[in-house]
Design a protein around this motif. Structure first.
Motif, PDB file in Angstrom:
ATOM      1  N   PRO A  40      19.482  -6.403  -4.522  1.00 33.03           N
ATOM      2  CA  PRO A  40      18.626  -6.491  -3.345  1.00 33.03           C
ATOM      3  C   PRO A  40      17.445  -5.542  -3.489  1.00 33.03           C
ATOM      4  O   PRO A  40      17.592  -4.434  -3.996  1.00 33.03           O
ATOM      5  N   GLN A  41      16.246  -5.964  -3.042  1.00 33.17           N
ATOM      6  CA  GLN A  41      15.036  -5.167  -3.220  1.00 33.17           C
ATOM      7  C   GLN A  41      14.844  -4.226  -2.046  1.00 33.17           C
ATOM      8  O   GLN A  41      14.989  -4.619  -0.890  1.00 33.17           O
ATOM      9  N   THR A  42      14.545  -2.976  -2.351  1.00 31.46           N
ATOM     10  CA  THR A  42      14.263  -1.993  -1.317  1.00 31.46           C
ATOM     11  C   THR A  42      12.800  -2.079  -0.917  1.00 31.46           C
ATOM     12  O   THR A  42      11.926  -2.137  -1.767  1.00 31.46           O
ATOM     13  N   ILE A  43      12.539  -2.061   0.369  1.00 29.70           N
ATOM     14  CA  ILE A  43      11.178  -2.085   0.878  1.00 29.70           C
ATOM     15  C   ILE A  43      10.950  -0.793   1.657  1.00 29.70           C
ATOM     16  O   ILE A  43      11.654  -0.482   2.601  1.00 29.70           O
ATOM     17  N   ARG A  44       9.929  -0.019   1.230  1.00 27.58           N
ATOM     18  CA  ARG A  44       9.535   1.178   1.970  1.00 27.58           C
ATOM     19  C   ARG A  44       8.020   1.119   2.150  1.00 27.58           C
ATOM     20  O   ARG A  44       7.267   1.656   1.354  1.00 27.58           O
ATOM     21  N   GLY A  45       7.549   0.463   3.186  1.00 28.30           N
ATOM     22  CA  GLY A  45       6.120   0.337   3.425  1.00 28.30           C
ATOM     23  C   GLY A  45       5.514  -0.740   2.546  1.00 28.30           C
ATOM     24  O   GLY A  45       5.146  -1.803   3.009  1.00 28.30           O
ATOM     25  N   ASP A  46       5.397  -0.478   1.238  1.00 31.23           N
ATOM     26  CA  ASP A  46       4.919  -1.474   0.297  1.00 31.23           C
ATOM     27  C   ASP A  46       6.110  -2.144  -0.366  1.00 31.23           C
ATOM     28  O   ASP A  46       7.192  -1.576  -0.446  1.00 31.23           O
ATOM     29  N   SER A  47       5.885  -3.341  -0.886  1.00 28.62           N
ATOM     30  CA  SER A  47       6.925  -4.004  -1.658  1.00 28.62           C
ATOM     31  C   SER A  47       7.043  -3.335  -3.018  1.00 28.62           C
ATOM     32  O   SER A  47       6.050  -3.157  -3.711  1.00 28.62           O
ATOM     33  N   VAL A  48       8.235  -2.936  -3.370  1.00 27.80           N
ATOM     34  CA  VAL A  48       8.447  -2.150  -4.578  1.00 27.80           C
ATOM     35  C   VAL A  48       9.332  -2.929  -5.540  1.00 27.80           C
ATOM     36  O   VAL A  48      10.395  -3.406  -5.169  1.00 27.80           O
ATOM     37  N   THR A  49       8.889  -3.064  -6.778  1.00 22.97           N
ATOM     38  CA  THR A  49       9.747  -3.562  -7.840  1.00 22.97           C
ATOM     39  C   THR A  49       9.769  -2.523  -8.937  1.00 22.97           C
ATOM     40  O   THR A  49       8.972  -1.605  -8.963  1.00 22.97           O
ATOM     41  N   ARG A  50      10.712  -2.694  -9.884  1.00 24.37           N
ATOM     42  CA  ARG A  50      10.870  -1.668 -10.899  1.00 24.37           C
ATOM     43  C   ARG A  50      10.014  -1.916 -12.138  1.00 24.37           C
ATOM     44  O   ARG A  50       9.889  -1.046 -12.984  1.00 24.37           O
ATOM     45  N   SER A  51       9.421  -3.108 -12.265  1.00 24.15           N
ATOM     46  CA  SER A  51       8.684  -3.440 -13.467  1.00 24.15           C
ATOM     47  C   SER A  51       7.383  -2.641 -13.549  1.00 24.15           C
ATOM     48  O   SER A  51       6.598  -2.605 -12.609  1.00 24.15           O
ATOM     49  N   LEU A  52       7.153  -1.975 -14.691  1.00 19.67           N
ATOM     50  CA  LEU A  52       5.902  -1.279 -14.926  1.00 19.67           C
ATOM     51  C   LEU A  52       5.663  -1.216 -16.427  1.00 19.67           C
ATOM     52  O   LEU A  52       6.560  -0.863 -17.198  1.00 19.67           O
ATOM     53  N   HIS A  53       4.453  -1.544 -16.830  1.00 23.12           N
ATOM     54  CA  HIS A  53       4.062  -1.542 -18.230  1.00 23.12           C
ATOM     55  C   HIS A  53       2.897  -0.577 -18.380  1.00 23.12           C
ATOM     56  O   HIS A  53       1.938  -0.627 -17.592  1.00 23.12           O
ATOM     57  N   PHE A  54       2.959   0.285 -19.381  1.00 23.02           N
ATOM     58  CA  PHE A  54       1.880   1.246 -19.605  1.00 23.02           C
ATOM     59  C   PHE A  54       1.670   1.406 -21.100  1.00 23.02           C
ATOM     60  O   PHE A  54       2.628   1.439 -21.876  1.00 23.02           O
TER      61      PHE A  54
END
Length: 210
Positions: A40-54
Motif C-alpha cells: 500500500p502506498q503512503t501519502i503525506r501531502g504529495d504522492s510518494v513512490t520509492r522509484s528514483l534514478h540519479f
C-alpha cells in the motif's frame, strides 16, 4: 529514453526489464517494486513512490552531466567544476540526517545557477531545483526568485541510496586520480561519500545492495 524503450520492447517483457535495458541507471528503486509485490502506498501531502534514478557522469574536462528521474519526470543539468559540485551534493543529502530540515546547495552551470533545496518531511524529502540566470549575482537571492525546473517528493532512503550509488559509480569508473584529472580543481569527495554511506546504512531501512 522513449526510443530506447521502443527498441527493447519486442516480445513480452516487464517494465522493469525494459528500464534495465536503457542507459538510465536503476539506482534508487526498492526491490518490493517488482510485479510480484505491491505494498500500500503512503501519502503525506504529495504522492510518494520509492522509484528514483540519479546519474552523475563526467564529460569533458571540468564538466559533469547530472540527471535525476522519478519515473514520471526527469531533469538534466551540465555542471561546471567551478564549485566542488559532487561534494556539495553528498554533503547536502548527508545534512538530511542532522538537526536541520532544509538543505541547500548550488551547481554552477556557467553562468546560470542550479539551486537544489531539500526539505525533510518525516521519512520523505521534497526536492526542488530552481534555475537563476547568473550565479555571480543570484547566490544569495531568495529561492522564490528562481525558475522552478523540477520537483518531486521521495523517501530519504531512496534519495540517499541513489546519490550514494551514483558517486560510487564515478569512483569505480575513473578512480580517484582519474577523477581529479577530469574534474580539475577538486579531488574526489571520499570523506563525504563515506559519511553519507555510514549514516544511510545506520539510519535507513534500505534493502538494496550496497
Amino acid at each position: 529514453m522513449e526510443e530506447e524503450l521502443l527498441a527493447e520492447a519486442a516480445g513480452p517483457r516487464s517494465f522493469g526489464e525494459l528500464v534495465e535495458a536503457t542507459s538510465w541507471p536503476v539506482l534508487g528503486r526498492d526491490p518490493s517494486s517488482t510485479p510480484l509485490y505491491r505494498p500500500p502506498q503512503t501519502i503525506r501531502g504529495d504522492s510518494v513512490t520509492r522509484s528514483l534514478h540519479f546519474n552523475w557522469e563526467l564529460g569533458g574536462s571540468g564538466w559533469a552531466t547530472c540527471r535525476i528521474w522519478d519515473g514520471a519526470t526527469k531533469h538534466r543539468d551540465v555542471v561546471s567544476y567551478c564549485t566542488n559540485a559532487l561534494a556539495d551534493l553528498l554533503k547536502g543529502v548527508t545534512g538530511l540526517y542532522g538537526l536541520h530540515d532544509i538543505q541547500r546547495f548550488s551547481f554552477d552551470l556557467e553562468p546560470a545557477e542550479a539551486r537544489w533545496v531539500l526539505r525533510r518531511r518525516s521519512d520523505n524529502v521534497h526536492i526542488t531545483i530552481r534555475h537563476f540566470p547568473d550565479m555571480s549575482t543570484s547566490f544569495d537571492a531568495p529561492d522564490g526568485k528562481g525558475t522552478l525546473v523540477w520537483t518531486s517528493t521521495r523517501p530519504r532512503t531512496s534519495l540517499a541510496h541513489a546519490v550514494l550509488m551514483a558517486a560510487e559509480k564515478v569512483r569505480r569508473t575513473h578512480g580517484e586520480d582519474g577523477y581529479l584529472q577530469k574534474w580539475g580543481l577538486h579531488a574526489f569527495p571520499t570523506t563525504e561519500l563515506e559519511t553519507l554511506r555510514h549514516l544511510h546504512l545506520a539510519a535507513d531501512d534500505c534493502a538494496l545492495q550496497h
